[in-house]
Design an enzyme around this catalytic site. Structure first.
Site, PDB file in Angstrom:
ATOM      1  N   THR A 141      -5.232   6.694   8.979  1.00 39.61           N
ATOM      2  CA  THR A 141      -5.132   5.683   7.929  1.00 39.61           C
ATOM      3  C   THR A 141      -6.495   5.036   7.759  1.00 39.61           C
ATOM      4  OG1 THR A 141      -4.019   3.634   7.237  1.00 39.61           O
ATOM      5  CG2 THR A 141      -4.387   3.905   9.589  1.00 39.61           C
ATOM      6  N   GLY A 142      -6.757   4.554   6.558  1.00 42.63           N
ATOM      7  CA  GLY A 142      -8.034   3.881   6.324  1.00 42.63           C
ATOM      8  C   GLY A 142      -8.708   4.379   5.071  1.00 42.63           C
ATOM      9  N   THR A 182      -1.936   2.884   4.635  1.00 48.17           N
ATOM     10  CA  THR A 182      -1.020   4.024   4.530  1.00 48.17           C
ATOM     11  C   THR A 182      -0.050   4.086   5.697  1.00 48.17           C
ATOM     12  OG1 THR A 182      -2.875   5.230   3.614  1.00 48.17           O
ATOM     13  CG2 THR A 182      -0.989   6.531   4.359  1.00 48.17           C
ATOM     14  N   ARG A 205      -7.573  10.153  -8.704  1.00 44.64           N
ATOM     15  CA  ARG A 205      -8.083  10.132  -7.333  1.00 44.64           C
ATOM     16  C   ARG A 205      -6.966  10.447  -6.333  1.00 44.64           C
ATOM     17  NH1 ARG A 205      -6.888   7.099  -2.373  1.00 44.64           N
ATOM     18  NH2 ARG A 205      -8.809   6.996  -1.175  1.00 44.64           N
ATOM     19  N   ASP A 264      -6.780  10.888   1.477  1.00 40.87           N
ATOM     20  CA  ASP A 264      -6.585  11.782   2.623  1.00 40.87           C
ATOM     21  C   ASP A 264      -5.109  12.018   2.942  1.00 40.87           C
ATOM     22  OD1 ASP A 264      -6.295   9.082   3.353  1.00 40.87           O
ATOM     23  OD2 ASP A 264      -6.831   9.474   5.442  1.00 40.87           O
ATOM     24  N   SER A 292       0.811  -1.225   0.000  1.00 42.72           N
ATOM     25  CA  SER A 292       0.000   0.000   0.000  1.00 42.72           C
ATOM     26  C   SER A 292       0.836   1.264   0.000  1.00 42.72           C
ATOM     27  CB  SER A 292      -0.902   0.040   1.234  1.00 42.72           C
ATOM     28  OG  SER A 292      -1.568  -1.168   1.395  1.00 42.72           O
ATOM     29  N   THR A 304       1.635   6.914   0.563  1.00 45.36           N
ATOM     30  CA  THR A 304       0.735   5.835   0.152  1.00 45.36           C
ATOM     31  C   THR A 304       0.650   5.754  -1.356  1.00 45.36           C
ATOM     32  OG1 THR A 304      -1.540   4.987   0.364  1.00 45.36           O
ATOM     33  CG2 THR A 304      -1.286   7.359   0.183  1.00 45.36           C
TER      34      THR A 304
END
Ligand SMILES: *[C@@H]1O[C@H](CO)[C@@H](O)[C@H](O)[C@H]1NC(C)=O
Ligand SMILES: *[C@@H]1O[C@H](CO)[C@@H](O)[C@H](O)[C@H]1NC(C)=O
Length: 338
Positions: free
Chosen positions: A249-250, A198, A226, A229, A67, A216
């Site tokens: 993260t997420g 991330t 795209r 965050d 990732s 990331t």
């Protein structure tokens, strides 16, 4: 007080002290080598910015969980693109890159944006040109692995993808798409909790100077262009040496709408305990998106730290790494999601 109790109290105090001390490196997930790399920089007299850059670059090189860095998360066209940011909590300077193409060291380019321009963020092909001018080497970020992920996706009719309200039906067909006349009901993809791990990192030196950074390659099969965050100030990370720092993260598409890192730092500024600040930042998002996948780490200027995550099926516990001199090795910490 009996001697044994005094001894116990003393040990408890020492342990409590041990849990909050500076310098401190803390980062998302069990990316231990990144923590060790950042810690080594601090130990050899490097700055907190140097530490965060080295830590995140370690993950970029090791392709942490696929990732971070090159060769992961191919977009709809099969390309890997990178997002990163770095923030100086003393000066509030920030450098960020988004949709960076063909350059491996995204955090390095982010730092160059901060130090070699008056800007805060550069994006896409123009960021690549800037990077090349600054001496970074352009190269293909595709690997056998990322090409494989991409071809499998094509074979499976481009599922999953992040399109909605388009035709042909995106849950059956591949791009290109056109807008569909009528907007359908809200759609939310089931989260793949392994597709966006991330790295977010915070480093404090012994004087309480803090820096934060992220790196990331975004979400697998994302729509080209795209941006998540991670490179957004206050979303992916935030640092202020007079209050503290946080990194998230997420599911960035959702999390960036709430600036969770900024919120957590402001809460700590107001005296909120780091763990509680982390929890409140997660709760704010939860109010609108109960099932979102996400976690955040928080640390205040005295080196107290905490983390929080949203409990969803398959994600009950969040792991993060800490180095603060408590032990020779970075420590793996975990928090139960709520
Ligand atoms: C971490 O570093 C060690 C020692 O250099 C190496 O053997 C290991 O593969 C690294 N871990 C990852 C996940 O790359
Ligand atoms: C940091 O958090 C700890 C734990 O809540 C608290 O005791 C400490 O006073 C905080 N430090 C600052 C500078 O607010």
């Amino acid at each position: 007080m009996p001697t044994s109790l005094m001894f116990f109290t003393l040990i408890s105090c020492l342990l409590a002290l041990g849990q909050a001390s500076l310098p401190l490196v803390i980062n998302t997930w069990s990316f231990k080598n990144a923590t060790a790399a950042a810690w080594a920089v601090l130990q050899s007299g490097g700055s907190v910015l140097d530490a965060v850059e080295a830590g995140c670059d370690c993950c970029q090189k090791e392709q942490c969980d696929g990732s971070v860095g090159y060769g992961g998360s191919p977009d709809e066209s099969g390309e890997t693109t990178l997002d990163a940011m770095i923030m100086n909590g003393n000066t509030m300077e920030v450098g960020a890159v988004a949709d960076l193409r063909r350059i491996k060291n995204a955090i390095g380019v982010a730092r160059a944006v901060m130090e070699r321009t008056e800007h805060t963020m550069l994006v896409a092909e123009s960021a690549t040109v800037f990077a090349e001018n600054m001496g970074f080497i352009a190269e293909d970020l595709t690997t056998v692995k990322s090409l494989n992920i991409f071809t499998q996706w094509l074979k499976g009719n481009c599922q999953p993808n992040y399109r909605k309200n388009v035709c042909p039906n995106p849950s059956e067909s591949c791009p290109p798409y056109k807008p569909q006349g009528k907007l359908g009901p809200k759609k939310h993809l089931p989260t793949n909790i392994h597709s966006h791990d991330t790295i977010g990192m915070i480093a404090f030196d012994q004087y309480g100077h803090v820096a934060a950074g992220t790196s990331t390659n975004g979400r697998t099969h994302k729509v080209p262009g795209r941006v998540g965050d991670s490179p957004i100030v206050g979303a992916g990370a935030y640092a202020d040496s007079s209050a503290g720092a946080a990194a998230a993260t997420g599911d960035g598409d959702i999390m960036m709408r709430f600036l969770p890192s900024y919120l957590a730092v402001e809460l700590m500024r107001a005296g909120t305990d780091p763990s509680a600040a982390c929890k409140m930042a997660i709760s704010r998002i939860k109010r609108h998106y109960v099932g979102f996948f996400g976690a955040i780490i928080c640390a205040n200027t005295t080196g107290h730290y905490g983390a929080a995550c949203n409990k969803v099926p398959g994600f009950l516990q969040f792991h993060y790494m800490v180095s603060n001199g408590e032990s020779d090795e970075p420590l793996l910490k975990s928090v139960d999601c709520f």
